[in-house]
Design a protein around this motif. Structure first.
Motif, short mmCIF file in Angstrom:
data_model
loop_
_atom_site.label_atom_id
_atom_site.label_comp_id
_atom_site.label_asym_id
_atom_site.label_seq_id
_atom_site.Cartn_x
_atom_site.Cartn_y
_atom_site.Cartn_z
N ARG A 81 4.86 -9.17 -15.78
CA ARG A 81 5.45 -9.55 -14.50
C ARG A 81 6.82 -10.20 -14.68
O ARG A 81 7.78 -9.88 -13.97
CB ARG A 81 4.52 -10.50 -13.75
CG ARG A 81 5.05 -10.94 -12.39
CD ARG A 81 4.05 -11.80 -11.64
NE ARG A 81 2.83 -11.05 -11.37
CZ ARG A 81 1.76 -11.59 -10.77
NH1 ARG A 81 1.77 -12.85 -10.40
NH2 ARG A 81 0.69 -10.85 -10.54
N GLY A 82 6.92 -11.12 -15.66
CA GLY A 82 8.21 -11.78 -15.87
C GLY A 82 9.29 -10.82 -16.34
O GLY A 82 10.47 -10.97 -15.98
N GLU A 83 8.90 -9.82 -17.14
CA GLU A 83 9.85 -8.82 -17.60
C GLU A 83 10.34 -7.96 -16.44
O GLU A 83 11.53 -7.65 -16.33
CB GLU A 83 9.21 -7.96 -18.68
CG GLU A 83 8.84 -8.76 -19.93
CD GLU A 83 7.89 -8.03 -20.86
OE1 GLU A 83 7.69 -8.50 -22.00
OE2 GLU A 83 7.32 -7.00 -20.44
N SER A 84 9.40 -7.59 -15.58
CA SER A 84 9.77 -6.80 -14.40
C SER A 84 10.71 -7.59 -13.50
O SER A 84 11.70 -7.06 -12.99
CB SER A 84 8.52 -6.38 -13.63
OG SER A 84 8.86 -5.68 -12.47
N THR A 85 10.40 -8.86 -13.30
CA THR A 85 11.26 -9.71 -12.47
C THR A 85 12.66 -9.80 -13.05
O THR A 85 13.67 -9.75 -12.32
CB THR A 85 10.65 -11.12 -12.34
OG1 THR A 85 9.36 -11.02 -11.73
CG2 THR A 85 11.53 -12.04 -11.52
N TRP A 86 12.76 -9.93 -14.37
CA TRP A 86 14.07 -10.01 -15.04
C TRP A 86 14.86 -8.72 -14.83
O TRP A 86 16.04 -8.76 -14.50
CB TRP A 86 13.84 -10.29 -16.52
CG TRP A 86 15.09 -10.43 -17.34
CD1 TRP A 86 15.97 -11.49 -17.33
CD2 TRP A 86 15.60 -9.50 -18.30
NE1 TRP A 86 16.99 -11.25 -18.23
CE2 TRP A 86 16.78 -10.04 -18.84
CE3 TRP A 86 15.15 -8.26 -18.75
CZ2 TRP A 86 17.54 -9.38 -19.82
CZ3 TRP A 86 15.90 -7.60 -19.73
CH2 TRP A 86 17.08 -8.16 -20.24
N LEU A 87 14.21 -7.58 -15.02
CA LEU A 87 14.91 -6.30 -14.86
C LEU A 87 15.31 -6.06 -13.41
O LEU A 87 16.40 -5.55 -13.13
CB LEU A 87 14.02 -5.16 -15.35
CG LEU A 87 13.81 -5.07 -16.86
CD1 LEU A 87 12.73 -4.04 -17.19
CD2 LEU A 87 15.11 -4.72 -17.58
N ARG A 88 14.44 -6.43 -12.49
CA ARG A 88 14.73 -6.20 -11.07
C ARG A 88 15.80 -7.14 -10.53
O ARG A 88 16.61 -6.74 -9.70
CB ARG A 88 13.45 -6.35 -10.23
CG ARG A 88 12.47 -5.20 -10.31
CD ARG A 88 11.24 -5.49 -9.48
NE ARG A 88 10.26 -4.42 -9.45
CZ ARG A 88 10.23 -3.43 -8.56
NH1 ARG A 88 11.16 -3.38 -7.61
NH2 ARG A 88 9.28 -2.51 -8.60
N LYS A 95 26.50 -6.39 -12.20
CA LYS A 95 25.83 -5.67 -11.11
C LYS A 95 24.41 -6.16 -10.95
O LYS A 95 23.64 -6.17 -11.90
CB LYS A 95 25.83 -4.16 -11.41
CG LYS A 95 25.16 -3.31 -10.34
CD LYS A 95 25.21 -1.84 -10.73
CE LYS A 95 24.53 -0.96 -9.69
NZ LYS A 95 24.59 0.48 -10.07
N ARG A 96 24.06 -6.56 -9.74
CA ARG A 96 22.68 -6.93 -9.44
C ARG A 96 21.90 -5.67 -9.10
O ARG A 96 22.44 -4.68 -8.63
CB ARG A 96 22.61 -7.92 -8.28
CG ARG A 96 23.13 -9.31 -8.64
CD ARG A 96 22.81 -10.32 -7.55
NE ARG A 96 21.38 -10.53 -7.40
CZ ARG A 96 20.65 -11.34 -8.16
NH1 ARG A 96 21.22 -12.01 -9.15
NH2 ARG A 96 19.36 -11.49 -7.94
N GLN A 97 20.59 -5.72 -9.36
CA GLN A 97 19.70 -4.59 -9.11
C GLN A 97 20.21 -3.33 -9.81
O GLN A 97 20.36 -2.27 -9.19
CB GLN A 97 19.53 -4.36 -7.61
CG GLN A 97 18.82 -5.53 -6.92
CD GLN A 97 18.57 -5.28 -5.45
OE1 GLN A 97 19.35 -4.61 -4.78
NE2 GLN A 97 17.47 -5.82 -4.96
N MET A 98 20.50 -3.48 -11.10
CA MET A 98 20.91 -2.35 -11.92
C MET A 98 19.83 -1.26 -11.91
O MET A 98 20.13 -0.07 -11.92
CB MET A 98 21.17 -2.82 -13.35
CG MET A 98 21.54 -1.72 -14.33
SD MET A 98 23.18 -1.08 -14.07
CE MET A 98 24.15 -2.43 -14.78
N PHE A 99 18.57 -1.68 -11.89
CA PHE A 99 17.47 -0.73 -11.96
C PHE A 99 16.86 -0.54 -10.57
O PHE A 99 16.43 -1.49 -9.93
CB PHE A 99 16.43 -1.22 -12.96
CG PHE A 99 16.98 -1.31 -14.36
CD1 PHE A 99 17.16 -0.17 -15.13
CD2 PHE A 99 17.36 -2.54 -14.90
CE1 PHE A 99 17.69 -0.24 -16.41
CE2 PHE A 99 17.89 -2.62 -16.18
CZ PHE A 99 18.06 -1.47 -16.93
#
Length: 430
Positions: A81-88, A95-99
């Motif tokens: 979950r923390g990794e997903s939050t970091w990527l999102r 740039k925000r929300q690169m993914f």
């Protein structure tokens, strides 16, 4: 600070697995994966392990059962979950929300596909087959597992004080390099050492040493997990994999000639700024730039990853000048076979003529040359490459023919299509 020698001496892989996370990988793999997920999601590819250093007989050093346990562990991983939050939510390259949300939903549900492993003539034959976005994410974990298992095989009989001295010498060696790099005015350098690292804990230590020793001259790491944990920049753009697969899918010589530029047209639609970096050497830098569409000259810069780096940079400078671009506003990233001496020489030659940056790999995260008997920890050239796409072989020519790969007949065809003449062969540096 982790006591690496004690961790190695008391090692238990279930507590200390080689690959700890799906984002224990290079940032460019995730950027490319999103692009492939968008543009070529149904392409079937095969990746294969290739040991260019055939004298290092991996299957005689590494226990097959332990290798399978580590690979099976990688297959058990999913995004936390923390990794997903970091990527999102993190900002990458300004740039925000690169993914994108659709890519993240797919990534959050991903488990890496099956592998195929055999022994042949003292080497492991390790292959991965399936949909391109899934299979491509095996490359970095597979290399990390093989490289660290080789390190563990060499170190397994060393006692605690021997290990303490070994790592003290390794730390001293790196710190002496850092002290030399401090003297380079205007230096910009990042860690590109995930794929051939001595081990995860060692790469993490190297990143911390670079950060403390070089301050703002250290721009970040290619390793996403370390970037997240250490709150530093994740660095990376794209790699040879994209043009190799696009080219393999081409149905004619005309489509083949345009494939490397189609890759960058797709990239142009997604990214701007410092992510618009050209990697021109897959099928020869000089010919690539000679035939490149004019819009590519407006991109931010070029990464030099094979051949004579100084000559490659000079070719890029002349190309920008011919297109009315000011080279002083362009970025060149050097990333092939670097160590302190080459970094010093290249920076001295090009600083002020262009913006200069370095992606430092093996000689940052795996320089234990001469520190154990028989030089058994010397780095070696291990790669994991896409070898086919939809049943068609891939080809890489490179600016160094010793890095070329693919069937001989296809290599000859690609040389004809891309106008690659005689090349100067040089030792493949790691």
């Amino acid at each position: 600070m982790v006591d690496i020698a004690t961790r190695v001496h008391n090692h238990n892989w279930k507590i200390d697995p080689i690959v700890r996370s799906l984002i224990d990988t290079d940032f460019y793999k995730l950027l490319m994966c999103q692009s492939i997920f968008r543009n070529r999601p149904d392409t079937n590819v095969t990746f294969s392990l290739i040991n260019r250093s055939t004298k290092v007989r991996l299957a005689e050093l590494i226990d097959e059962g332990e290798l399978r346990e580590q690979l099976d562990h990688v297959r058990s991983l999913s995004l936390r979950r923390g990794e997903s939050t970091w990527l999102r939510g993190n900002t990458f390259y300004g740039k925000r929300q690169m993914f994108r949300p659709d890519f993240m939903e797919w990534f959050e549900a991903l488990r890496l596909p099956a592998y195929h492993l055999e022994k042949r003539d003292g080497q492991f034959e390790l292959t991965f087959e399936g949909k391109w976005p899934e299979v491509m994410l095996w490359e970095i974990p597979a290399l990390a597992v093989l490289m660290e298992l080789r390190s563990r095989a060499v170190l397994k009989d060393m006692r605690k004080f021997e290990l303490q001295v070994l790592y003290a010498r390794g730390m001293t060696r790196l710190w002496e390099k850092i002290e030399r790099l401090r003297g380079i005015e205007g230096l910009k350098i990042a860690d590109f050492g995930t794929r051939r690292r001595h081990g995860f804990l060692w790469q993490d230590w190297c990143v911390q040493a670079m950060r403390e020793g070089l301050g703002s001259a250290f721009t970040g790491t290619s390793n996403c997990l370390i970037a997240m944990r250490r709150d530093i920049e994740a660095i990376g753009t794209n790699a040879h994999e994209l043009p190799m697969v696009y080219a393999a899918l081409a149905q004619s010589d005309e489509e083949l000639a345009q494939a490397p530029y189609q890759v960058l047209a797709d990239w142009h639609d997604e990214h701007d700024g410092n992510l618009r970096m050209i990697l021109p050497d897959t099928y020869g830098t000089a010919g690539f730039l000679e035939r490149a569409p004019a819009w590519l000259a407006s991109w931010t810069g070029i990464r030099i990853d094979s051949g004579d780096p100084a000559e490659g940079a000079e070719v890029a400078i002349r190309w920008w000048q011919a297109h009315g671009e000011d080279p002083r506003k362009k970025l060149i990233i050097f990333s092939d076979g670097l160590d302190v001496e080459t970094i010093e020489a290249l920076h001295a030659r090009f600083h002020g003529r262009v913006k200069v940056s370095f992606g430092w790999g093996t000689n940052l995260t795996n320089d234990f040359r001469g520190l154990v008997p028989g030089d058994a920890l010397a780095p070696f050239s291990l790669v994991c490459k896409a070898v086919s796409a939809n049943g068609r072989p891939t080809v890489k020519l490179s600016d160094n023919p010793n890095k070329a790969m693919g069937p001989e007949a296809e290599i000859a065809r690609y040389k004809r299509v891309f106008g690659v003449g005689d090349q100067q062969a040089s030792e493949v540096l790691v």
